[in-house]
Design an enzyme around this catalytic site. Sequence first.
Site, mmCIF file in Angstrom:
data_model
loop_
_atom_site.group_PDB
_atom_site.id
_atom_site.type_symbol
_atom_site.label_atom_id
_atom_site.label_comp_id
_atom_site.label_asym_id
_atom_site.label_seq_id
_atom_site.Cartn_x
_atom_site.Cartn_y
_atom_site.Cartn_z
ATOM 1 N N ASN A 105 41.236 43.481 36.979
ATOM 2 C CA ASN A 105 42.585 43.462 37.868
ATOM 3 C C ASN A 105 44.148 44.107 38.236
ATOM 4 O OD1 ASN A 105 41.502 40.716 38.481
ATOM 5 N ND2 ASN A 105 42.547 39.364 37.172
ATOM 6 N N SER B 112 39.678 35.938 30.531
ATOM 7 C CA SER B 112 38.558 36.891 30.663
ATOM 8 C C SER B 112 38.420 36.838 29.215
ATOM 9 C CB SER B 112 38.988 38.513 31.023
ATOM 10 O OG SER B 112 38.937 37.921 32.335
ATOM 11 N N ARG C 16 47.983 34.536 34.108
ATOM 12 C CA ARG C 16 46.491 34.143 33.222
ATOM 13 C C ARG C 16 45.252 35.141 33.329
ATOM 14 N NH1 ARG C 16 46.907 27.849 34.131
ATOM 15 N NH2 ARG C 16 46.839 28.770 36.135
ATOM 16 N N ASP C 17 45.412 35.879 33.611
ATOM 17 C CA ASP C 17 44.024 36.830 33.886
ATOM 18 C C ASP C 17 43.914 38.067 34.251
ATOM 19 O OD1 ASP C 17 40.584 37.379 33.071
ATOM 20 O OD2 ASP C 17 40.487 36.170 35.437
ATOM 21 N N ILE C 18 44.586 38.672 32.898
ATOM 22 C CA ILE C 18 45.580 39.798 33.306
ATOM 23 C C ILE C 18 43.986 40.875 32.453
ATOM 24 C CG2 ILE C 18 46.612 42.080 32.527
ATOM 25 C CD1 ILE C 18 48.986 40.240 32.848
#
Length: 192
Positions: A79, A120, A73-75
């Site tokens: 990261n 993001s 959920r936050d690639i």
Amino acid sequence: AHLLSALQHPNVVSVYDVGTDSDGVFVVMELVDGETFDQVVDRGLLTEDDFAEMVSQTMEALIAAQDKALVHRDIKPTNLMVKWLPSGKFQFKLLDFGLAEFSPKPSQQTIGLNDAILGSIHFMAPEQFERLPLDGRTDRDAIGCMYCYGLTGRYPFDGDTAAEVMAAHLSHRLTPMEEIRPDISKRVRDWV
């Protein structure tokens, strides 16, 4: 952290332990000696050969996570670590599953303080903006944005404000890759 410790994969940062002490909860993770993907892209755009290797490794990481029903959920570029190996080759490591959720079926987006959407903005999938259920497709959308970023050095969906970025995502409005990198083959552009 307990879920992630079961996810042992060469392209995902390893979680070794979790515990608590007088300062609170802590996680013991693998130390990755490398650079974030945005640092790599700042030095130069991916070649087609390097891109193919990135796709292979990052898709393996996503498959491993999805096999455990984990949605990151936050690639985003910060990261994804790039570790340079002694042979001159590189290894990608997906990290920071801080927003990850065990989700065997689609689940709602995490909402933060003040009703803010967590993630993001340049790499979020449309369903995250619309607060629709999330699943493995959410991560595949984000990794697709990363692929475009690695080949062009630009965010695929952009704008001067957060609202413009969201509108670009939701209306699928982006600059065609061939306008930025005409040297990339049509096959690769169409795949991305």
